[in-house]
Design a protein around this motif. Structure first.
Motif, short mmCIF file in Angstrom:
data_model
loop_
_atom_site.label_atom_id
_atom_site.label_comp_id
_atom_site.label_asym_id
_atom_site.label_seq_id
_atom_site.Cartn_x
_atom_site.Cartn_y
_atom_site.Cartn_z
N ASP A 7 0.82 -1.21 0.00
CA ASP A 7 0.00 0.00 0.00
C ASP A 7 0.86 1.26 0.00
N THR A 9 2.18 4.41 -2.56
CA THR A 9 1.98 5.14 -3.81
C THR A 9 3.22 5.98 -4.06
N TYR A 87 4.36 9.54 7.05
CA TYR A 87 3.86 8.77 5.91
C TYR A 87 4.25 9.32 4.54
N LEU A 153 4.12 7.92 -0.73
CA LEU A 153 3.06 8.03 0.27
C LEU A 153 2.72 6.64 0.77
N LYS A 155 0.27 4.29 2.85
CA LYS A 155 -1.16 4.35 3.16
C LYS A 155 -1.38 4.57 4.65
N ASN A 156 -2.29 5.50 4.96
CA ASN A 156 -2.60 5.83 6.34
C ASN A 156 -3.99 6.44 6.39
N SER A 157 -4.46 6.76 7.60
CA SER A 157 -5.82 7.27 7.74
C SER A 157 -5.89 8.79 7.81
N VAL A 159 -3.48 11.24 5.77
CA VAL A 159 -3.07 11.95 4.56
C VAL A 159 -3.25 11.02 3.36
N ASP A 160 -3.96 11.47 2.33
CA ASP A 160 -4.10 10.67 1.12
C ASP A 160 -3.57 11.47 -0.09
N GLU A 161 -3.57 10.83 -1.25
CA GLU A 161 -3.01 11.47 -2.44
C GLU A 161 -3.80 12.72 -2.84
N THR A 162 -5.11 12.68 -2.71
CA THR A 162 -5.93 13.83 -3.08
C THR A 162 -5.55 15.05 -2.24
#
Length: 196
Positions: A7, A9, A87, A153, A155-157, A159-162
């Motif tokens: 997970d 990116t 992250y 990046l 995967k975490n709860s 910070v996301d790519e968007t």
């Protein structure tokens, strides 16, 4: 045996400058006055300009100065700072600064300018508390300039790519890179491409 992280990116990002990029490398203490040539960042053992990945991490996560985490995180920015540091990773450690696809190499100042590299010395006087003048001289890299780096990046709860893409799109105009950010170092995102 190498552990493989799932997970993840990876994104190749290119930032194109909209304003000049100002340098003011910290000497390590507040008493040492660096010559203007030493205020810039260079790839190790060269005179090629670069931007440390840590400067981009500061753009994303600094607590003591303007950053994306402080600007977009609201009252909960401290947790966002921690998440960015935990992250998000940026490579290489020293990101070459390019102009029209070619490295920018410092050649030396003559009368406050390096004509070949497009660097000049910006002189200004800041006012400290109680009106005490604080004259400053700092090198500025003129347009055009760009940097390309890889952002990883995990995967975490939080910070996301968007969120990160929005951070770079908005922060490029409102915060910028280098010193005296906001006035200098503004940029646009010219590339955002997943690494396969």
């Amino acid at each position: 045996m190498q552990t493989q992280v799932r997970d993840v990116t990876k994104i190749t990002i290119t930032l194109d400058g909209l304003t000049g990029l100002m340098f003011d490398r910290y000497a390590g203490d507040n008493k040492t006055q660096l010559p203007n040539e030493a205020k810039m960042y260079f790839l190790p053992k060269t005179q090629q300009l670069c931007l440390p990945a840590l400067n981009l991490m500061s753009f994303l996560s600094a607590r003591n100065t303007t950053s994306i985490a402080k600007g977009l995180g609201g009252k909960q920015y401290s947790g966002l700072c921690d998440a960015m540091l935990s992250y998000v990773s940026i490579t290489p450690d020293y990101i070459p600064i390019m102009r029209d696809g070619k490295p920018i190499v410092f050649n030396g100042f003559i009368d406050g300018r390096d004509e070949l590299a497009g660097i000049y010395i910006h002189k200004a006087v800041a006012r400290l508390p109680k009106g005490i003048p604080n004259p400053k001289e700092r090198p500025v890299l003129e347009l055009p300039w760009s940097i390309t780096f890889t952002l990883t990046l995990f995967k975490n709860s939080v910070v996301d790519e968007t969120f990160l893409k929005t951070a770079f799109l908005q922060g490029g105009l409102s915060i910028g890179l280098g010193t005296f950010r906001g006035v200098f170092g503004k940029f646009v995102v010219a590339q955002w491409e997943h690494v396969k």
